[in-house]
Motif scaffolding. Structure first.
Motif, PDB file in Angstrom:
ATOM      1  N   SER A 148       0.826  -1.184  -0.068  1.00 15.44           N
ATOM      2  CA  SER A 148      -0.005  -0.137  -0.065  1.00 15.44           C
ATOM      3  C   SER A 148       0.729   1.168   0.069  1.00 15.44           C
ATOM      4  O   SER A 148       2.229   1.004   0.215  1.00 15.44           O
ATOM      5  N   TYR A 149       0.190   2.340  -0.340  1.00 14.30           N
ATOM      6  CA  TYR A 149       0.756   3.613  -0.252  1.00 14.30           C
ATOM      7  C   TYR A 149      -0.016   4.814   0.001  1.00 14.30           C
ATOM      8  O   TYR A 149      -1.290   4.638  -0.025  1.00 14.30           O
ATOM      9  N   PHE A 150       0.562   5.619   0.979  1.00 14.66           N
ATOM     10  CA  PHE A 150      -0.396   6.701   1.684  1.00 14.66           C
ATOM     11  C   PHE A 150       0.674   8.120   1.392  1.00 14.66           C
ATOM     12  O   PHE A 150       1.964   7.972   1.650  1.00 14.66           O
ATOM     13  N   GLY A 151       0.090   9.101   1.097  1.00 13.96           N
ATOM     14  CA  GLY A 151       0.839  10.480   0.909  1.00 13.96           C
ATOM     15  C   GLY A 151       0.151  11.708   1.294  1.00 13.96           C
ATOM     16  O   GLY A 151      -1.122  11.701   1.302  1.00 13.96           O
ATOM     17  N   GLY A 152       0.766  12.596   1.621  1.00  8.74           N
ATOM     18  CA  GLY A 152      -0.020  14.030   2.101  1.00  8.74           C
ATOM     19  C   GLY A 152       1.131  14.730   3.047  1.00  8.74           C
ATOM     20  O   GLY A 152       2.282  14.226   3.162  1.00  8.74           O
ATOM     21  N   THR A 153       0.599  15.955   3.431  1.00  9.77           N
ATOM     22  CA  THR A 153       1.449  16.686   4.178  1.00  9.77           C
ATOM     23  C   THR A 153       1.439  16.321   5.706  1.00  9.77           C
ATOM     24  O   THR A 153       2.347  16.629   6.787  1.00  9.77           O
ATOM     25  N   PHE A 154       0.345  15.866   6.193  1.00 11.32           N
ATOM     26  CA  PHE A 154      -0.011  15.257   7.600  1.00 11.32           C
ATOM     27  C   PHE A 154       0.261  16.489   8.557  1.00 11.32           C
ATOM     28  O   PHE A 154       1.080  16.276   9.645  1.00 11.32           O
ATOM     29  N   GLY A 155      -0.215  17.624   8.322  1.00 14.43           N
ATOM     30  CA  GLY A 155       0.018  18.668   9.145  1.00 14.43           C
ATOM     31  C   GLY A 155       1.387  19.391   9.161  1.00 14.43           C
ATOM     32  O   GLY A 155       1.612  20.162   9.840  1.00 14.43           O
ATOM     33  N   ALA A 162       4.646  20.994   6.570  1.00 10.70           N
ATOM     34  CA  ALA A 162       5.062  21.888   5.391  1.00 10.70           C
ATOM     35  C   ALA A 162       5.521  21.273   4.355  1.00 10.70           C
ATOM     36  O   ALA A 162       5.931  21.923   3.331  1.00 10.70           O
ATOM     37  N   HIS A 163       5.433  20.024   4.412  1.00  8.11           N
ATOM     38  CA  HIS A 163       6.037  19.295   3.119  1.00  8.11           C
ATOM     39  C   HIS A 163       5.242  17.908   2.952  1.00  8.11           C
ATOM     40  O   HIS A 163       4.720  17.423   3.859  1.00  8.11           O
ATOM     41  N   THR A 164       5.463  17.103   1.912  1.00  8.17           N
ATOM     42  CA  THR A 164       5.024  15.969   1.605  1.00  8.17           C
ATOM     43  C   THR A 164       5.593  14.629   2.125  1.00  8.17           C
ATOM     44  O   THR A 164       7.003  14.556   2.432  1.00  8.17           O
ATOM     45  N   ILE A 165       4.778  14.006   2.749  1.00  6.80           N
ATOM     46  CA  ILE A 165       5.352  12.736   3.565  1.00  6.80           C
ATOM     47  C   ILE A 165       4.738  11.491   2.683  1.00  6.80           C
ATOM     48  O   ILE A 165       3.733  11.510   2.615  1.00  6.80           O
ATOM     49  N   ARG A 166       5.699  10.811   2.207  1.00  7.19           N
ATOM     50  CA  ARG A 166       5.148   9.486   1.527  1.00  7.19           C
ATOM     51  C   ARG A 166       5.477   8.156   2.365  1.00  7.19           C
ATOM     52  O   ARG A 166       6.528   8.146   2.827  1.00  7.19           O
TER      53      ARG A 166
END
Length: 254
Positions: free
Chosen positions: A34-41, A43-47
């Protein structure tokens, strides 16, 4: 990434529909990249990429489950119990074994009419993930709760779970105990398939951060009496949740 970011679904296959028809197959093994991505609160993207291996024993009223994930993470965050914890650091790639989760549940009441089946559970995190790599906190967590399932005419299968997670304390991370909740339903569709819609709330595991909530849509098909295929998509509802996630995998029963 069911083990990590859909961590509430640990007493059975990741969606309740997969728990049916296991009476003659007490053991199962599941692999679901699986894959998840976002900023999670942040200032940058977390993968986050995960390859979880799940082993389950299900006989009569007892259900035991063990999840062993391998994780690849990019971003200045730290993984903990299905959530991403905000930390300072550099957004570099890190890989390794994640935290192992062991779960035990026992059905104390069967479903009848509008009355749900009730299965209290306990879930324990074994802190095998590297704290220095940001793959875990290095501390054990414990969750207690209950699962509730209904069966309406054999086609509609509503489901809910509520739990209380006690987080192991780590200096500087401001972790806190939290309530967890999920609710949804599976609908039987032609060709031995199930469509599932699910809302997941992992609470607010870090003081000062937002809640961790997702909507999940899944499709499961039985390829044979002992083999299921599942795919799902998820969308975060808060800034601390993943913007997008997807996974697919197989469950073999024996």
């Amino acid at each position: 990434m069911a083990a990590l970011l859909i961590g509430g679904c640990l007493l059975g296959p990741c969606f309740p529909a997969l728990a049916r028809a296991q009476q003659s197959h007490p053991f199962s093994i599941n692999v679901e990249p699986s894959y998840f991505g976002g900023t999670f609160g942040t200032a940058h993207t977390i993968r986050v990429y995960e390859m979880p291996l799940s082993l389950e024993y299900h006989r009569a009223r007892l259900r035991l489950r063990l999840e062993i994930p391998y994780i690849a993470l990019q971003g200045a965050g730290l993984l903990n119990g299905g959530s991403v914890i905000q930390t300072s650091g550099h957004p570099v790639w890190r890989t390794g074994l994640g935290d192992i989760w062991a779960t035990a549940g026992y059905r104390v009441l069967d479903t009848s009419g509008l009355r749900p089946s009730i299965r209290p559970y306990v879930k324990i995190k074994i802190p095998t993930a590297s704290r220095s790599s940001g793959l875990g906190t290095g501390q054990p967590d414990v969750e207690f709760g209950g699962r509730f399932e209904w069966n309406i005419s054999g086609r509609l299968l509503p489901y809910a779970r509520a739990g209380y997670r006690m987080a192991g304390r780590v200096r500087g991370l401001k972790l806190q105990n939290t309530l967890t909740f999920e609710a949804g339903a599976s609908l039987v569709v032609p060709c031995q398939g199930y469509v599932t819609a699910l809302f997941l709330d992992n609470g607010t595991p870090q003081r000062g951060a937002g809640a961790f909530e997702q909507l999940i849509a899944a499709y499961t098909v039985r390829l044979s009496p002992a083999l299921d295929f599942q795919t799902y998509l998820t969308r975060g509802l808060t800034s601390n949740s993943p913007k997008f996630g997807a996974g697919m995998g197989f469950t073999e029963k024996f």
